[in-house]
Design a protein around this motif. Structure first.
Motif, mmCIF file in Angstrom:
data_model
loop_
_atom_site.group_PDB
_atom_site.id
_atom_site.type_symbol
_atom_site.label_atom_id
_atom_site.label_comp_id
_atom_site.label_asym_id
_atom_site.label_seq_id
_atom_site.Cartn_x
_atom_site.Cartn_y
_atom_site.Cartn_z
ATOM 1 N N PRO A 119 0.821 -1.210 0.000
ATOM 2 C CA PRO A 119 0.000 0.000 0.000
ATOM 3 C C PRO A 119 0.858 1.264 0.000
ATOM 4 C CG PRO A 119 -0.791 -1.578 1.629
ATOM 5 C CD PRO A 119 0.544 -2.075 1.167
ATOM 6 N N ALA A 120 0.269 2.359 -0.416
ATOM 7 C CA ALA A 120 1.018 3.596 -0.581
ATOM 8 C C ALA A 120 1.642 4.094 0.716
ATOM 9 C CB ALA A 120 0.115 4.675 -1.181
ATOM 10 N N ASP A 121 0.898 4.010 1.839
ATOM 11 C CA ASP A 121 1.475 4.507 3.091
ATOM 12 C C ASP A 121 2.583 3.595 3.596
ATOM 13 O OD1 ASP A 121 -0.619 2.624 3.579
ATOM 14 O OD2 ASP A 121 -0.758 3.271 5.667
ATOM 15 N N HIS A 122 2.483 2.297 3.344
ATOM 16 C CA HIS A 122 3.575 1.380 3.667
ATOM 17 C C HIS A 122 4.800 1.711 2.812
ATOM 18 C CE1 HIS A 122 1.440 -2.100 5.851
ATOM 19 N NE2 HIS A 122 0.532 -1.143 5.712
ATOM 20 N N ALA A 123 4.560 2.009 1.538
ATOM 21 C CA ALA A 123 5.665 2.344 0.638
ATOM 22 C C ALA A 123 6.413 3.583 1.126
ATOM 23 C CB ALA A 123 5.132 2.568 -0.777
#
Length: 214
Positions: A119-123
């Motif tokens: 996911p974007a926030d994990h990235a």
């Protein structure tokens, strides 16, 4: 038509980074007073749109909690979001060193890239914590590019972004279904099991050159 480029395209989790921290889902389940088995089912069932960038973190966690009939308050969602990110934060330092060795003088692969379902926030958290990612020739995170493996769109993104032909790539993933999907769009593929086996496969795939790992 392939060119003389040779791009090793790595998966992240299960190859360079470790899979989710053991016991993490049980701890998250306990935080929202849900049975671990039910929580785990909801966690994965709701995951695809989040991985593919079609849902934000609050939307994903709201869906998970609602499926468990748990109140989706902002504090709970944020605690679960941060715990989730931490649970996927570990890397295999030996594999990081190996990936970096591919780009050293005299042993360099033409290019090294990354394609990960994340996911974007994990990235964002991974990019902040792992500066070596910024040394790669291209990094593609599913939550950022709006396409997740094994969708052909994820592989096409890498080819287009790097202005390369699919045949220029060797895609490395620990999941056979993802490797088959890469091969279906014309990439070379290798199912990862161990670093030494991967090194031998890369040396076989590349033109005659010095070994990539000693």
């Amino acid at each position: 038509m392939p060119t003389d480029r040779h791009i090793v395209l790595f998966d992240l989790f299960g190859v360079i980074a470790r899979h989710q921290r053991p016991g993490a889902l049980a701890k998250m389940a306990a935080r929202c007073h849900a049975p671990t088995e039910a929580f785990t089912t909801a966690y994965w069932a709701c995951r695809p749109p989040y991985d593919a960038g079609r849902q934000s973190a609050p939307e994903y966690w709201t869906a998970v909690l609602r499926s468990l009939s748990v109140d989706a308050d902002a504090d709970t969602i944020e605690e679960l979001r941060l715990a989730d990110i931490d649970s996927w934060s570990r890397v295999d330092n030996r594999m990081v060193a190996y990936v970096q060795s591919l780009r050293q003088p005299l042993r360099a692969v033409t290019e090294v890239a990354l394609l990960s379902n994340i996911p974007a926030d994990h990235a964002d958290a991974f990019l902040a914590a792992q500066p070596w990612l910024h040394t790669l020739d291209h990094v593609a995170f599913s939550g950022k590019i709006k396409a997740a493996k094994p969708s052909p769109a994820a592989f096409h993104h890498c080819a287009i972004a790097m202005r390369a032909a699919p045949a220029d790539f060797l895609f490395v993933d620990d999941r056979e279904e993802n490797v088959r999907a890469a091969q279906a769009v014309g990439m070379n593929g290798h199912v990862f099991t161990a670093r030494d086996e991967l090194a031998a496969a890369i040396d076989t795939w590349l033109p005659t050159r010095r070994p990539t790992w000693k």
